[in-house]
Motif scaffolding. Sequence first.
Motif, PDB file in Angstrom:
ATOM      1  N   GLU A 110       0.896  -1.211  -0.058  1.00 34.61           N
ATOM      2  CA  GLU A 110       0.045   0.080  -0.114  1.00 34.61           C
ATOM      3  C   GLU A 110       0.814   1.285   0.026  1.00 34.61           C
ATOM      4  O   GLU A 110       0.593   2.202  -0.591  1.00 34.61           O
ATOM      5  CB  GLU A 110      -0.748  -0.011   1.067  1.00 34.61           C
ATOM      6  CG  GLU A 110      -2.008  -1.074   1.192  1.00 34.61           C
ATOM      7  CD  GLU A 110      -2.773  -1.260   2.409  1.00 34.61           C
ATOM      8  OE1 GLU A 110      -2.348  -0.688   3.440  1.00 34.61           O
ATOM      9  OE2 GLU A 110      -3.796  -2.147   2.564  1.00 34.61           O
ATOM     10  N   LEU A 111       1.942   1.259   0.854  1.00 33.59           N
ATOM     11  CA  LEU A 111       2.792   2.365   0.966  1.00 33.59           C
ATOM     12  C   LEU A 111       3.584   2.620  -0.584  1.00 33.59           C
ATOM     13  O   LEU A 111       3.554   3.760  -1.117  1.00 33.59           O
ATOM     14  CB  LEU A 111       3.867   2.161   1.775  1.00 33.59           C
ATOM     15  CG  LEU A 111       3.363   2.306   3.268  1.00 33.59           C
ATOM     16  CD1 LEU A 111       4.391   1.866   4.338  1.00 33.59           C
ATOM     17  CD2 LEU A 111       3.040   3.755   3.568  1.00 33.59           C
ATOM     18  N   ALA A 113       2.485   1.504  -3.407  1.00 30.76           N
ATOM     19  CA  ALA A 113       1.463   2.198  -4.333  1.00 30.76           C
ATOM     20  C   ALA A 113       1.224   3.323  -4.418  1.00 30.76           C
ATOM     21  O   ALA A 113       1.137   4.114  -5.235  1.00 30.76           O
ATOM     22  CB  ALA A 113      -0.012   1.020  -4.244  1.00 30.76           C
ATOM     23  N   GLU A 114       1.045   4.143  -3.135  1.00 36.17           N
ATOM     24  CA  GLU A 114       0.711   5.474  -2.911  1.00 36.17           C
ATOM     25  C   GLU A 114       2.013   6.387  -3.401  1.00 36.17           C
ATOM     26  O   GLU A 114       1.679   7.233  -3.973  1.00 36.17           O
ATOM     27  CB  GLU A 114       0.476   5.517  -1.290  1.00 36.17           C
ATOM     28  CG  GLU A 114       0.300   7.236  -1.019  1.00 36.17           C
ATOM     29  CD  GLU A 114      -1.121   7.623  -1.538  1.00 36.17           C
ATOM     30  OE1 GLU A 114      -1.076   8.716  -1.873  1.00 36.17           O
ATOM     31  OE2 GLU A 114      -2.000   6.736  -1.948  1.00 36.17           O
ATOM     32  N   ARG A 115       2.998   5.799  -3.302  1.00 36.33           N
ATOM     33  CA  ARG A 115       4.317   6.531  -3.803  1.00 36.33           C
ATOM     34  C   ARG A 115       4.463   6.601  -5.179  1.00 36.33           C
ATOM     35  O   ARG A 115       4.604   7.560  -5.792  1.00 36.33           O
ATOM     36  CB  ARG A 115       5.581   5.861  -3.276  1.00 36.33           C
ATOM     37  CG  ARG A 115       6.839   6.722  -3.600  1.00 36.33           C
ATOM     38  CD  ARG A 115       8.063   6.066  -2.919  1.00 36.33           C
ATOM     39  NE  ARG A 115       8.227   6.483  -1.377  1.00 36.33           N
ATOM     40  CZ  ARG A 115       8.947   5.730  -0.731  1.00 36.33           C
ATOM     41  NH1 ARG A 115       9.904   5.129  -1.176  1.00 36.33           N
ATOM     42  NH2 ARG A 115       8.819   5.920   0.587  1.00 36.33           N
ATOM     43  N   ARG A 117       1.621   6.355  -7.144  1.00 38.54           N
ATOM     44  CA  ARG A 117       0.484   7.195  -7.652  1.00 38.54           C
ATOM     45  C   ARG A 117       1.153   8.664  -7.429  1.00 38.54           C
ATOM     46  O   ARG A 117       0.718   9.648  -8.447  1.00 38.54           O
ATOM     47  CB  ARG A 117      -0.622   6.928  -6.872  1.00 38.54           C
ATOM     48  CG  ARG A 117      -1.394   5.753  -7.070  1.00 38.54           C
ATOM     49  CD  ARG A 117      -2.732   5.639  -6.699  1.00 38.54           C
ATOM     50  NE  ARG A 117      -2.842   5.466  -5.573  1.00 38.54           N
ATOM     51  CZ  ARG A 117      -3.058   4.551  -4.605  1.00 38.54           C
ATOM     52  NH1 ARG A 117      -3.251   3.164  -5.306  1.00 38.54           N
ATOM     53  NH2 ARG A 117      -3.023   4.377  -3.183  1.00 38.54           N
ATOM     54  N   GLN A 118       1.758   9.114  -6.613  1.00 40.74           N
ATOM     55  CA  GLN A 118       2.105  10.499  -6.219  1.00 40.74           C
ATOM     56  C   GLN A 118       3.192  10.968  -7.087  1.00 40.74           C
ATOM     57  O   GLN A 118       3.345  11.948  -7.487  1.00 40.74           O
ATOM     58  CB  GLN A 118       2.529  10.461  -4.774  1.00 40.74           C
ATOM     59  CG  GLN A 118       1.419  10.541  -3.681  1.00 40.74           C
ATOM     60  CD  GLN A 118       1.903  10.530  -2.120  1.00 40.74           C
ATOM     61  OE1 GLN A 118       3.029  10.850  -2.179  1.00 40.74           O
ATOM     62  NE2 GLN A 118       0.849  10.722  -1.590  1.00 40.74           N
ATOM     63  N   ILE A 143      -4.987  -3.309  -5.676  1.00 36.52           N
ATOM     64  CA  ILE A 143      -4.770  -1.995  -5.296  1.00 36.52           C
ATOM     65  C   ILE A 143      -5.008  -1.050  -6.792  1.00 36.52           C
ATOM     66  O   ILE A 143      -4.455  -1.501  -7.519  1.00 36.52           O
ATOM     67  CB  ILE A 143      -3.384  -1.337  -4.643  1.00 36.52           C
ATOM     68  CG1 ILE A 143      -3.334  -2.118  -3.483  1.00 36.52           C
ATOM     69  CG2 ILE A 143      -3.313   0.132  -4.410  1.00 36.52           C
ATOM     70  CD1 ILE A 143      -2.036  -1.866  -2.821  1.00 36.52           C
TER      71      ILE A 143
END
Length: 209
Positions: A110-111, A113-115, A117-118, A143
């Motif tokens: 999750e971490l 994937a968020e990185r 995306r950002q 995700i």
Amino acid sequence: MPIANLQQAAQQIATFLNAVVRLGGLRLKYRISAGPVPADSEHIGAEVLNVELLGQDAPLLTQRGGELLRSLEHIAIQILRLDVREHDLVSFDALNFKALRQQEIQRSAELAAERVRQTGTPYSFPPTNSRERRLLHLAVKNIEDVESASIGEGQDRYLVVYPKGRTDLPAPTPVMPTRNSYDNRGNRSDRERGNRGDRPRRDRDYNRR
């Protein structure tokens, strides 16, 4: 394919563990049992041999990220001569290590994937074994807006998280884990977790000692 003779396979593992405990002077007990494969396994209808290790020396197995526990599991798989695609048919655990590790892998995915995306750039995890890469693949699969692929060969093979549909982007070189980089609970220190940030019961008892 499923293990042909679960009883015989369980006895082979028991013989191996008896030798390890005796020769190593370890205060360990074990239980070997069979249960259904996880729902996401490709071996539908097969059974997994679950080996639960207990006793005063069980914490030794989970130190350094479960290094000794994984080594015992790997040797057992080799003894049974399982194909690489059948490695998930044998599972060693101690002190609920694997369930806790699964939670950590989910958080890491999750971490990452968020990185991705950002920043819009891929994220590379450090090299790991095939089972953990598979767990990471499955976590990333659920995700949105990202996908994953494995790169490299052998012990240097690692997983990369990409923006969805952009596996053509160059993957960053992963931070290689080093020895002696675990804290006293067996966790890797932050600097070894990759990319300078947070990385990202059974049906039948066969033997009891």
